[in-house]
Design a protein around this motif. Structure first.
Motif, PDB file in Angstrom:
ATOM      1  N   GLY A   1       0.804  -1.166  -0.123  1.00  0.00           N
ATOM      2  CA  GLY A   1      -0.025   0.174  -0.025  1.00  0.00           C
ATOM      3  C   GLY A   1       0.769   1.188  -0.128  1.00  0.00           C
ATOM      4  N   SER A   2       0.451   2.018   0.777  1.00  0.00           N
ATOM      5  CA  SER A   2       0.776   3.673   0.834  1.00  0.00           C
ATOM      6  C   SER A   2       2.630   3.642   1.114  1.00  0.00           C
ATOM      7  N   GLY A   3       2.940   2.441   2.005  1.00  0.00           N
ATOM      8  CA  GLY A   3       4.583   2.236   2.232  1.00  0.00           C
ATOM      9  C   GLY A   3       5.345   3.424   3.238  1.00  0.00           C
ATOM     10  N   THR A   4       4.319   3.886   4.108  1.00  0.00           N
ATOM     11  CA  THR A   4       4.933   4.832   4.905  1.00  0.00           C
ATOM     12  C   THR A   4       5.934   4.236   5.989  1.00  0.00           C
ATOM     13  N   ASN A   5       5.510   3.021   6.146  1.00  0.00           N
ATOM     14  CA  ASN A   5       6.616   2.335   7.115  1.00  0.00           C
ATOM     15  C   ASN A   5       7.794   1.786   6.302  1.00  0.00           C
ATOM     16  N   LEU A   6       7.682   2.019   4.902  1.00  0.00           N
ATOM     17  CA  LEU A   6       9.141   1.722   4.236  1.00  0.00           C
ATOM     18  C   LEU A   6       9.566   2.754   4.139  1.00  0.00           C
TER      19      LEU A   6
ATOM     20  N   ALA B   1       5.641  -4.957   5.738  1.00  0.00           N
ATOM     21  CA  ALA B   1       5.423  -3.624   6.348  1.00  0.00           C
ATOM     22  C   ALA B   1       4.212  -3.106   5.698  1.00  0.00           C
ATOM     23  N   GLY B   2       3.144  -3.802   5.981  1.00  0.00           N
ATOM     24  CA  GLY B   2       1.856  -3.577   5.323  1.00  0.00           C
ATOM     25  C   GLY B   2       1.832  -4.231   4.032  1.00  0.00           C
TER      26      GLY B   2
ATOM     27  N   MET C   1       0.100  -7.414   2.440  1.00  0.00           N
ATOM     28  CA  MET C   1      -1.282  -7.881   2.575  1.00  0.00           C
ATOM     29  C   MET C   1      -1.527  -9.413   2.272  1.00  0.00           C
TER      30      MET C   1
ATOM     31  N   THR D   1       4.977  -5.923  10.924  1.00  0.00           N
ATOM     32  CA  THR D   1       4.749  -4.999  11.717  1.00  0.00           C
ATOM     33  C   THR D   1       3.081  -4.851  11.918  1.00  0.00           C
TER      34      THR D   1
ATOM     35  N   PRO E   1      -0.865  -3.419  13.404  1.00  0.00           N
ATOM     36  CA  PRO E   1      -1.464  -2.301  14.200  1.00  0.00           C
ATOM     37  C   PRO E   1      -2.273  -2.595  15.342  1.00  0.00           C
TER      38      PRO E   1
ATOM     39  N   LYS F   1       0.154   4.433  13.424  1.00  0.00           N
ATOM     40  CA  LYS F   1       1.292   4.170  12.430  1.00  0.00           C
ATOM     41  C   LYS F   1       2.428   5.028  12.844  1.00  0.00           C
TER      42      LYS F   1
ATOM     43  N   GLU G   1       4.185   2.920  15.199  1.00  0.00           N
ATOM     44  CA  GLU G   1       4.706   1.741  14.367  1.00  0.00           C
ATOM     45  C   GLU G   1       6.028   2.034  13.634  1.00  0.00           C
TER      46      GLU G   1
HETATM   47  C1  GRF Z   1       0.505  -0.784   8.768  1.00  0.00           C
HETATM   48  O1  GRF Z   1      -0.297  -0.085   9.851  1.00  0.00           O
HETATM   49  C2  GRF Z   1       0.689  -1.993   8.811  1.00  0.00           C
HETATM   50  O2  GRF Z   1       1.068  -2.435  10.080  1.00  0.00           O
HETATM   51  C3  GRF Z   1      -0.609  -2.473   8.354  1.00  0.00           C
HETATM   52  O3  GRF Z   1      -0.997  -1.625   7.328  1.00  0.00           O
HETATM   53  C4  GRF Z   1      -0.272  -0.460   7.484  1.00  0.00           C
HETATM   54  C5  GRF Z   1       0.554  -0.258   6.331  1.00  0.00           C
HETATM   55  O4  GRF Z   1       0.816   1.161   6.197  1.00  0.00           O
HETATM   56  N1  GRF Z   1      -0.501  -3.856   7.742  1.00  0.00           N
HETATM   57  P1  GRF Z   1       2.144   1.717   5.123  1.00  0.00           P
HETATM   58  O5  GRF Z   1       1.602   0.879   3.822  1.00  0.00           O
HETATM   59  O6  GRF Z   1       3.225   1.237   5.590  1.00  0.00           O
HETATM   60  O7  GRF Z   1       1.942   3.167   5.378  1.00  0.00           O
END
Ligand code: GRF
Length: 198
Positions: A6-11, A83-84, A86, A102, A104, A165, A168
């Motif tokens: 998805g958005s990859g903000t953890n990345l 990281a997100g 799915m 990770t 949430p 997040k 996280e």
């Molecule tokens: C994170 O909260 C992760 O734990 C969950 O989806 C979100 C992904 O966020 N599985 P992002 O893609 O890293 O912004």
């Protein structure tokens, strides 16, 4: 190696942290299960190689597991960070690389893809995020670290998830950095960061 959906903000947090040599790790590649997501654009903007392995492109889930394992192996990662991401990873990937995820919520509470929605619906006053090793189950692997996040009156899924997040991203960067710099050991369900005492 980071897997996103998805958005990859953890990345992005890991990309930002790895700009500092002292972090002790760099993102060697980013893999996704779908095209056209912001997570892939973030990697491209940082000059990090990307690949997409869609379950639907393979005759069976097992073939996807095989193809994903081979693709990850090309980058020889020391650690795979989900990281997100799915999709549930298959036995070949899990048998070939250590994988950190990770989530949430404060596992074992609210596993699965709707953790924030379920925590809010349940009416908990405290939730948070969990960084854990991935095993064959869904969000069931040994816990490495957790951080609590209070639910506020008036929170909706979006506001609560955004606050989770924030915690996280900070926790993931801390744990991935320590694992990269100091290593880790697993005994049963206990993960200890750092090299085993001599
Ligand atoms: C994170 O909260 C992760 O734990 C969950 O989806 C979100 C992904 O966020 N599985 P992002 O893609 O890293 O912004």
């Amino acid at each position: 190696m980071v897997l996103v959906s998805g958005s990859g903000t953890n990345l992005q947090a890991l990309l930002d942290a790895s700009a500092d040599e002292a972090f002790g790790a760099r993102v060697v590649a980013v893999g996704a299960d779908r095209d056209g997501i912001e997570g892939l654009s973030r990697a491209e903007r940082s000059g990090v190689p990307t690949f997409v392995q869609k379950v639907g492109d393979h005759a069976t889930r097992d073939k996807w597991d095989e193809a994903l394992t081979a693709q990850i192996a090309e980058y020889k990662p020391d650690l795979v960070v989900s990281a997100g991401f799915m999709k549930i990873l298959g036995p070949r990937v899990l048998g070939s690389f250590p994988v950190v995820n990770t989530h949430p919520a404060l596992l074992p509470a609210f596993p699965g893809a709707h953790a924030v929605h379920e925590a809010l619906a349940y009416g908990v006053r405290l939730t948070g995020c969990t960084v854990h090793l991935v095993d064959a189950g869904v969000d069931t692997g040994p816990v490495i670290a957790q951080e609590a996040v209070a639910v506020r009156d008036g929170d909706d899924e979006e506001s609560l998830h955004e606050r989770i997040k924030t915690a996280e991203r900070r926790l993931l960067v801390e744990i991935v950095g320590r694992m990269a710099r100091d290593g880790w050991t697993v005994s049963g369900r206990t993960v200890r960061l750092g090299r085993p005492a001599r």
